[in-house]
Design an enzyme around this catalytic site. Structure first.
Site, PDB file in Angstrom:
ATOM      1  N   ASP A  60      50.941   8.390  28.902  1.00 46.27           N
ATOM      2  CA  ASP A  60      49.951   8.910  29.860  1.00 46.27           C
ATOM      3  C   ASP A  60      48.529   8.492  29.474  1.00 46.27           C
ATOM      4  OD1 ASP A  60      50.343  10.820  27.694  1.00 46.27           O
ATOM      5  OD2 ASP A  60      49.024  12.185  28.779  1.00 46.27           O
ATOM      6  N   HIS A  61      48.400   7.708  28.402  1.00 47.49           N
ATOM      7  CA  HIS A  61      47.083   7.204  27.978  1.00 47.49           C
ATOM      8  C   HIS A  61      47.009   5.679  28.003  1.00 47.49           C
ATOM      9  CE1 HIS A  61      45.668  11.196  26.604  1.00 47.49           C
ATOM     10  NE2 HIS A  61      46.966  11.404  26.622  1.00 47.49           N
ATOM     11  N   HIS A 114      47.788  14.524  16.308  1.00 46.53           N
ATOM     12  CA  HIS A 114      48.612  14.483  17.524  1.00 46.53           C
ATOM     13  C   HIS A 114      49.528  13.256  17.449  1.00 46.53           C
ATOM     14  CE1 HIS A 114      49.611  14.884  21.779  1.00 46.53           C
ATOM     15  NE2 HIS A 114      49.202  13.651  21.997  1.00 46.53           N
ATOM     16  N   ASP A 133      43.726  13.436  22.908  1.00 46.75           N
ATOM     17  CA  ASP A 133      44.570  14.633  22.835  1.00 46.75           C
ATOM     18  C   ASP A 133      44.439  15.329  21.480  1.00 46.75           C
ATOM     19  OD1 ASP A 133      45.487  14.075  25.362  1.00 46.75           O
ATOM     20  OD2 ASP A 133      47.552  13.620  24.774  1.00 46.75           O
TER      21      ASP A 133
END
Ligand code: ZN
Ligand code: FE
Length: 255
Positions: A60-61, A114, A133
């Site tokens: 998602d990054h 993370h 994140d």
């Protein structure tokens, strides 16, 4: 101040960010949650896309790296410790190195926890930090590839920044983080004020990102594991803040 920063929602709860140096016209995005939305935002302003700044390897990054690089010829910058996991990476950076967007300079901070190689981009002259994140409004990232001690080291470092520093977190998790934070520090009035403001923003469909370092210091339980209120809430008065962070994180994971 020559850095314009645009914040826009992507996917279900990610944020996309565009950075634009007003003096040179150079533009970057931080992470690529949604190539189509990022393109739309770039084109609405008549900008190009010179750089993609990845914070860590999660899909998602980095999912839009390939499409955006192909479309705009953007150079992909990302964490050295994850260089084999960042699609289309051109330049790998780590602690102590810098990145320049036009006239705007970012320091690279290694903030693993993370993920093993997560980096943050700190634009000191523009009072802005992109934390991916690692740090969230009223929360912190899950410890997928790192330790509580690493996360506490990141928190301690963020805490030392000027309080007015704008913190750009990669997800809108604030109200769900708030529900947990309230169970830890039940009588923190700064936390209650923070939550009130965040609820009002979300009711108007506005982002709670960016937050500020000062606001997080006053209300975020993961930034406050060196405070008695958080320590006593988890029955760990006198324990190291990193151990307390580990316990608070464990409770959040099961919340
Ligand atoms: Zn992630
Ligand atoms: Fe994410």
């Amino acid at each position: 101040m020559s850095l314009d920063i645009i914040v826009f929602p992507c996917l279900s709860d990610n944020y996309g960010f565009l950075l634009h140096c007003t003096e040179t016209g150079q533009t970057a995005c931080v992470d690529t949650p949604d190539a189509a939305e990022i393109s739309k935002q770039v084109e609405a302003r008549g900008w190009g896309l010179d750089y993609i700044l990845n914070t860590h390897h999660h899909p998602d990054h980095t999912g839009g790296n390939k499409a955006l690089k192909r479309k705009y010829g953007a150079q992909v910058i990302g964490p050295k410790a994850e260089q084999d996991r960042i699609p289309q990476l051109d330049t790998a950076l780590s602690e102590g190195e810098t990145f320049t967007l036009g006239n705007c300079l970012a320091q690279i901070w290694d903030t693993p926890a993370h993920t093993a190689g997560h980096i943050s981009y700190y634009f000191q002259d523009d009072s802005a930090i992109f934390v991916g994140d690692t740090l969230f409004a009223l929360g912190c990232g899950r410890l997928f590839e790192g330790t509580p001690a690493q996360m506490w080291a990141a928190m301690a470092r963020y805490k030392a920044l000027p309080h007015e520093t704008q913190v750009y977190c990669a997800h809108e998790y604030t109200l769900s983080n708030a529900r947990f934070a309230e169970t830890i520090e039940t009588d923190n009035s700064a936390l209650h004020d923070y939550i009130k403001t965040a609820k009002a923003k979300r009711a108007d469909n506005l982002p709670t990102v960016p937050t500020t370092i000062g606001a997080e210091i006053s209300a975020n339980p993961f930034m406050r594991t060196d405070q008695n209120g958080v320590a006593s809430a988890v029955d760990m008065v006198g324990a190291p803040p990193s151990d307390i962070l580990g316990e608070v994180r464990r409770r959040k994971d099961n919340f």
